[in-house]
Structures are given as C-alpha cells and as structure tokens.
Design an enzyme around this catalytic site. Structure first.
Site, short mmCIF file in Angstrom:
data_model
loop_
_atom_site.label_atom_id
_atom_site.label_comp_id
_atom_site.label_asym_id
_atom_site.label_seq_id
_atom_site.Cartn_x
_atom_site.Cartn_y
_atom_site.Cartn_z
N ASP A 1 0.85 -1.19 0.00
CA ASP A 1 0.00 0.00 0.00
C ASP A 1 0.89 1.24 0.00
O ASP A 1 1.48 1.60 1.01
CB ASP A 1 -0.89 -0.05 1.24
CG ASP A 1 -1.79 1.18 1.40
OD1 ASP A 1 -1.64 2.14 0.63
OD2 ASP A 1 -2.64 1.17 2.30
N VAL A 2 1.00 1.87 -1.16
CA VAL A 2 1.88 3.04 -1.30
C VAL A 2 1.03 4.30 -1.43
O VAL A 2 0.38 4.53 -2.44
CB VAL A 2 2.79 2.90 -2.55
CG1 VAL A 2 3.76 4.07 -2.61
CG2 VAL A 2 3.54 1.59 -2.52
N GLU A 3 1.06 5.12 -0.37
CA GLU A 3 0.27 6.34 -0.37
C GLU A 3 1.10 7.58 -0.03
O GLU A 3 0.58 8.69 -0.10
CB GLU A 3 -0.87 6.22 0.66
CG GLU A 3 -1.83 5.09 0.36
CD GLU A 3 -2.97 5.03 1.36
OE1 GLU A 3 -3.50 6.10 1.72
OE2 GLU A 3 -3.32 3.91 1.79
N THR A 4 2.37 7.40 0.32
CA THR A 4 3.20 8.54 0.69
C THR A 4 4.66 8.26 0.34
O THR A 4 5.11 7.12 0.35
CB THR A 4 3.10 8.82 2.21
OG1 THR A 4 3.99 9.88 2.56
CG2 THR A 4 3.45 7.59 3.02
#
Length: 283
Positions: free
Chosen positions: A134-137
């Site tokens: 999960d890449v969000e930042t």
C-alpha cells in the site's frame, strides 16, 4: 458514502454506454479510465480501526474477499491482524494481507515484518491472495529512492510467499511510483467515480477500492469497499499470484446487469452503474 448512496449517485450521473465493455471508445480520456470488464466480486479491506469484526456476518452479506492490514511500516504493527487473518479464513472468505508501506523506513525490515506476521498467524498458502504493498506517501524521499525501496520490498515478498505482490496506489502517488511497476497487478483507489483511472504503466486493474465509507454487516462504522475485476472463479485463480484474465462470461459473486455489462448488482439490492462519466463508454 454508503453503497446505496454511491449506487444512486452513479446511476443518476451515468450515460448510456455505446461501446461493448472492454472496448476502446472514440474519445479517450487521459489518464485511461477503465471500467470493469464484466462481473466483479465484492470485497473490503480492514485494519484495527474497524474494531472487532464479525467475519461470519461479513461473509453472509455477500462479501467474497477481504484484506487485513499487517502494519503501518515497521513501527506500528496492527494489533487486529492475527484475529482478522484467522477470522477471514474461518468464515470462508478469500483472504489477503496488506502493509502500509513507509518509503522512509528499511524496506527489507518491512517485508520481514509481513512475512513474520503471516508465519505467526498460520502462514499464507493456497487459496490466499497475494500480499499487497500500500503506497500512499513518499515519506519525504526522492522518487528514485521510493522506487528502489519498493523494488526491494516487492522482491522480498515475492520470494517469501511465492506469489507476485499487488501494488495499491492512487492518483496522488502515481507520479512518485512512476511507470516501471506495471508488471505487478494493480489495486487502484478511486472514490466517487463510475470507472477508475489507471496510472501510467498499467492498462487495467485487478482490484478497485471504490469507497472509503461503506457499510457492511458485521462491522461497526465505516469500511473500505473494493471490487475484484472478475468472477468468483477468477478471484480464486488470482490467489495463485498471477494477474486476472477478467471479463469471462461466468457470473461470480456479483452478477452482470442487463445493460451490456455496465450495471452490476453489488448486493443488498443496490445496483452500481460502473461507467465512464465523460464519454458514457466502458473502457
């Protein structure tokens, strides 16, 4: 937004589709908007923030699959993961695990935490979905460093599980990720839209998080709602770790509507019209 509210909004805004599902329209938006190819399976993703989940009730509501968070980076393991991992399996759901990836932390250590948590909770095996990054930042890291750390994590997870990991992203972080990871199945987050836009590097999506304030039996409060781009049997095939070949004629957990494949019954009597807002064409 609840599923019923989402359905009403989409049906109200959708135009008639003039092309068959999966076909290109004459007017192509940028980035590419991709509607489901046919039947979809319903799912959710959870973390400690959903509290104690009644997984039997979740399964009885028509949910076919679920993902549980392992951790937020290295420093914040999810205290509900073990219970969720076991509960999903006991309820007969197709289960998966995800980690909120911290680009500013050691990627090998983050991958090791995932593998350890899975091992301590009974392991990942046949019938379980691939692990999700999960890449969000960017955590303040350069794009180059983010991508290098992602590659390290993805390689470690693939080696440790024997399954190709899935990459979760959204429009806000797509530029950071770049186009080099298109070989990995995509889980795209796109809310309040009838068809999600896929980042550069991908031409399709395997999973779509289409709402973050859904309501599902067995869970108090809001939960993320997801769709798998394929039938129930294709979802099971996806557990092998290969991208789905969506668009088959078999009807899985969710059924294809009578409008050329654009309308889909999503359970609970709600019908969601997954169509492109700008052209009215499924792409």
């Amino acid at each position: 937004m609840s599923l019923a509210v989402l359905a009403a909004a989409l049906v109200a805004s959708g135009a008639a589709c003039t092309e068959p599902p999966g076909e290109s329209c004459t007017s192509v938006a940028s980035p590419l908007s991709v509607c489901p190819a046919g039947a979809v399976a319903r799912g959710i993703d959870v973390s400690v923030y959903q509290g104690a989940v009644d997984w039997s009730a979740v399964a009885s509501s028509g949910i076919a699959f679920a993902f549980a968070r392992v951790s937020d980076g290295v420093g914040s393991p999810d205290s509900s993961f073990a219970a969720n991992w076991a509960g999903m399996h006991a309820a007969g759901l197709t289960r998966g695990a995800y980690q909120f990836f911290r680009a500013g932390e050691d990627p090998a250590a983050q991958a090791a935490l995932v593998l350890s948590a899975l091992s301590e909770s009974g392991g990942i095996g046949v019938g379980d979905l691939p692990v999700v990054m999960d890449v969000e930042t960017s955590d303040g890291e350069s794009n180059e460093d983010v991508r290098a750390h992602m590659a390290t994590w993805l390689g470690a997870i693939a080696a440790g599980t024997g399954k190709m990991p899935v990459l979760y992203t959204n429009a806000a972080t797509a530029a950071t990720i770049g186009s080099a990871f298109g070989a990995y199945p995509l889980w795209v987050a796109a809310w309040d839209t009838s068809c999600p836009s896929v980042p550069t590097g991908w031409s399709n999506w395997a999973l779509w998080q289409y709402a973050d304030t859904g309501s599902v039996a067995g869970i108090e409060g809001a939960v993320d709602l997801d769709a798998f781009n394929g039938t129930g049997s294709q979802l099971l095939a996806f557990t092998d770790g290969a991208p789905p070949d969506a668009g088959g004629e078999e009807v899985g957990t969710t059924t294809v509507g009578g409008d050329g494949g654009a309308g889909m019954a999503m359970g609970g009597g709600a019908v969601v019209d997954f169509r492109d807002d700008s052209t009215g064409c499924a792409r």
